[in-house]
Design a protein around this motif. Sequence first.
Motif, mmCIF file in Angstrom:
data_model
loop_
_atom_site.group_PDB
_atom_site.id
_atom_site.type_symbol
_atom_site.label_atom_id
_atom_site.label_comp_id
_atom_site.label_asym_id
_atom_site.label_seq_id
_atom_site.Cartn_x
_atom_site.Cartn_y
_atom_site.Cartn_z
ATOM 1 N N PRO A 19 0.830 -1.211 0.000
ATOM 2 C CA PRO A 19 0.000 0.000 0.000
ATOM 3 C C PRO A 19 0.869 1.268 0.000
ATOM 4 C CG PRO A 19 0.016 -0.989 2.174
ATOM 5 C CD PRO A 19 0.775 -1.918 1.276
ATOM 6 N N LEU A 20 0.257 2.380 -0.340
ATOM 7 C CA LEU A 20 0.979 3.658 -0.366
ATOM 8 C C LEU A 20 1.610 3.979 0.981
ATOM 9 C CD1 LEU A 20 -1.346 5.930 -2.527
ATOM 10 C CD2 LEU A 20 0.981 5.193 -3.058
ATOM 11 N N SER A 21 0.982 3.559 2.067
ATOM 12 C CA SER A 21 1.520 3.852 3.401
ATOM 13 C C SER A 21 2.853 3.139 3.651
ATOM 14 C CB SER A 21 0.510 3.458 4.482
ATOM 15 O OG SER A 21 0.246 2.074 4.432
ATOM 16 N N LEU A 22 3.149 2.129 2.840
ATOM 17 C CA LEU A 22 4.423 1.395 2.987
ATOM 18 C C LEU A 22 5.341 1.603 1.784
ATOM 19 C CD1 LEU A 22 3.169 -1.986 4.497
ATOM 20 C CD2 LEU A 22 4.206 -0.064 5.685
ATOM 21 N N ASP A 23 5.112 2.684 1.026
ATOM 22 C CA ASP A 23 5.934 2.966 -0.156
ATOM 23 C C ASP A 23 7.409 3.045 0.217
ATOM 24 O OD1 ASP A 23 6.320 3.632 -2.906
ATOM 25 O OD2 ASP A 23 6.605 5.719 -2.317
ATOM 26 N N ASN A 24 8.250 2.412 -0.592
ATOM 27 C CA ASN A 24 9.701 2.408 -0.418
ATOM 28 C C ASN A 24 10.125 1.797 0.922
ATOM 29 O OD1 ASN A 24 12.156 2.856 -1.678
ATOM 30 N ND2 ASN A 24 12.502 4.723 -0.516
ATOM 31 N N THR A 25 9.427 0.751 1.325
ATOM 32 C CA THR A 25 9.681 0.041 2.577
ATOM 33 C C THR A 25 10.497 -1.211 2.304
ATOM 34 O OG1 THR A 25 7.635 0.819 3.577
ATOM 35 C CG2 THR A 25 8.519 -1.213 4.445
ATOM 36 N N PRO A 26 11.400 -1.579 3.215
ATOM 37 C CA PRO A 26 12.103 -2.858 3.059
ATOM 38 C C PRO A 26 11.101 -4.017 3.110
ATOM 39 C CG PRO A 26 13.156 -1.512 4.748
ATOM 40 C CD PRO A 26 11.873 -0.837 4.380
ATOM 41 N N VAL A 27 11.157 -4.868 2.099
ATOM 42 C CA VAL A 27 10.279 -6.035 1.999
ATOM 43 C C VAL A 27 11.151 -7.268 1.851
ATOM 44 C CG1 VAL A 27 8.507 -7.180 0.591
ATOM 45 C CG2 VAL A 27 8.442 -4.699 0.902
ATOM 46 N N SER A 28 10.791 -8.322 2.578
ATOM 47 C CA SER A 28 11.506 -9.589 2.402
ATOM 48 C C SER A 28 10.504 -10.717 2.231
ATOM 49 C CB SER A 28 12.432 -9.877 3.587
ATOM 50 O OG SER A 28 11.686 -10.104 4.761
ATOM 51 N N ILE A 29 10.869 -11.655 1.380
ATOM 52 C CA ILE A 29 10.114 -12.898 1.233
ATOM 53 C C ILE A 29 11.130 -14.018 1.371
ATOM 54 C CG2 ILE A 29 8.665 -14.342 -0.230
ATOM 55 C CD1 ILE A 29 7.644 -11.814 -1.571
ATOM 56 N N ILE A 30 10.929 -14.833 2.396
ATOM 57 C CA ILE A 30 11.859 -15.912 2.708
ATOM 58 C C ILE A 30 11.094 -17.232 2.693
ATOM 59 C CG2 ILE A 30 13.443 -16.843 4.444
ATOM 60 C CD1 ILE A 30 13.880 -13.933 5.374
ATOM 61 N N GLU A 45 14.580 -6.190 -0.311
ATOM 62 C CA GLU A 45 14.924 -4.858 -0.798
ATOM 63 C C GLU A 45 13.759 -3.893 -0.600
ATOM 64 O OE1 GLU A 45 14.456 -4.702 -5.415
ATOM 65 O OE2 GLU A 45 15.234 -6.682 -4.909
ATOM 66 N N ASN A 46 14.027 -2.611 -0.758
ATOM 67 C CA ASN A 46 12.971 -1.600 -0.678
ATOM 68 C C ASN A 46 12.145 -1.661 -1.952
ATOM 69 O OD1 ASN A 46 14.312 -0.895 1.618
ATOM 70 N ND2 ASN A 46 14.575 1.242 1.085
ATOM 71 N N LEU A 47 10.818 -1.663 -1.775
ATOM 72 C CA LEU A 47 9.915 -1.719 -2.926
ATOM 73 C C LEU A 47 8.933 -0.563 -2.881
ATOM 74 C CD1 LEU A 47 9.045 -5.529 -3.086
ATOM 75 C CD2 LEU A 47 10.747 -4.281 -4.417
ATOM 76 N N LYS A 48 8.548 -0.120 -4.050
ATOM 77 C CA LYS A 48 7.549 0.938 -4.187
ATOM 78 C C LYS A 48 6.157 0.360 -3.973
ATOM 79 C CE LYS A 48 10.234 4.233 -6.113
ATOM 80 N NZ LYS A 48 10.548 5.375 -5.323
ATOM 81 N N ALA A 49 5.198 1.234 -3.674
ATOM 82 C CA ALA A 49 3.803 0.826 -3.545
ATOM 83 C C ALA A 49 3.307 0.266 -4.871
ATOM 84 C CB ALA A 49 2.949 2.008 -3.114
ATOM 85 N N GLY A 50 2.433 -0.730 -4.789
ATOM 86 C CA GLY A 50 1.862 -1.324 -5.995
ATOM 87 C C GLY A 50 1.716 -2.820 -5.841
ATOM 88 N N SER A 51 1.350 -3.464 -6.937
ATOM 89 C CA SER A 51 1.201 -4.920 -6.967
ATOM 90 C C SER A 51 2.482 -5.549 -7.502
ATOM 91 C CB SER A 51 0.032 -5.320 -7.867
ATOM 92 O OG SER A 51 -1.181 -4.881 -7.306
ATOM 93 N N TRP A 52 2.890 -6.618 -6.870
ATOM 94 C CA TRP A 52 4.137 -7.293 -7.218
ATOM 95 C C TRP A 52 3.902 -8.788 -7.368
ATOM 96 C CZ3 TRP A 52 8.732 -4.644 -7.842
ATOM 97 C CH2 TRP A 52 8.731 -3.317 -7.454
ATOM 98 N N LYS A 71 7.405 -10.024 4.781
ATOM 99 C CA LYS A 71 7.564 -9.055 5.869
ATOM 100 C C LYS A 71 7.810 -7.672 5.280
ATOM 101 C CE LYS A 71 10.181 -8.075 10.016
ATOM 102 N NZ LYS A 71 11.280 -8.437 10.879
ATOM 103 N N ALA A 72 7.043 -6.691 5.772
ATOM 104 C CA ALA A 72 7.212 -5.283 5.406
ATOM 105 C C ALA A 72 6.867 -4.462 6.634
ATOM 106 C CB ALA A 72 6.315 -4.910 4.240
ATOM 107 N N LYS A 73 7.880 -3.858 7.255
ATOM 108 C CA LYS A 73 7.727 -3.139 8.538
ATOM 109 C C LYS A 73 7.085 -4.071 9.552
ATOM 110 C CE LYS A 73 7.987 1.719 7.588
ATOM 111 N NZ LYS A 73 7.399 3.018 7.745
ATOM 112 N N SER A 74 5.953 -3.676 10.125
ATOM 113 C CA SER A 74 5.326 -4.506 11.156
ATOM 114 C C SER A 74 4.388 -5.560 10.565
ATOM 115 C CB SER A 74 4.562 -3.634 12.153
ATOM 116 O OG SER A 74 3.523 -2.945 11.489
ATOM 117 N N PHE A 75 4.165 -5.536 9.245
ATOM 118 C CA PHE A 75 3.315 -6.537 8.602
ATOM 119 C C PHE A 75 4.125 -7.809 8.370
ATOM 120 C CE2 PHE A 75 1.960 -8.777 4.799
ATOM 121 C CZ PHE A 75 0.622 -8.999 5.071
#
Length: 85
Positions: A19-30, A45-52, A71-75
């Motif tokens: 979501p836009l609230s997590l734009d440019n947030t570190p995201v990991s998928i393990i 890595e840091n990802l922009k808001a949108g569908s991936w 995982k993205a911030k507290s999510f």
Amino acid sequence: YNNNPDPFSSITSIRFDIPLSLDNTPVSIIIYDIKGKEVSKIIDENLKAGSWVVQWDGSNFARGYYLYRIKAKSFIQTKKMMLVK
């Protein structure tokens, strides 16, 4: 979202939204085996808001159940998938 296809024989896709609230947030998928051991890191890595959509190639892994954690911030979300051969 759930991975697709599931079960899968070699490659599966994992779709997720940022979501836009997590734009440019570190995201990991393990990926973890059923015992909880990390077997693969798909993205960290840091990802922009949108569908991936990312893919995991399980062709070099044993058949069975695996877990993937997004995982993205507290999510944090963990889901199960099944690799068949």
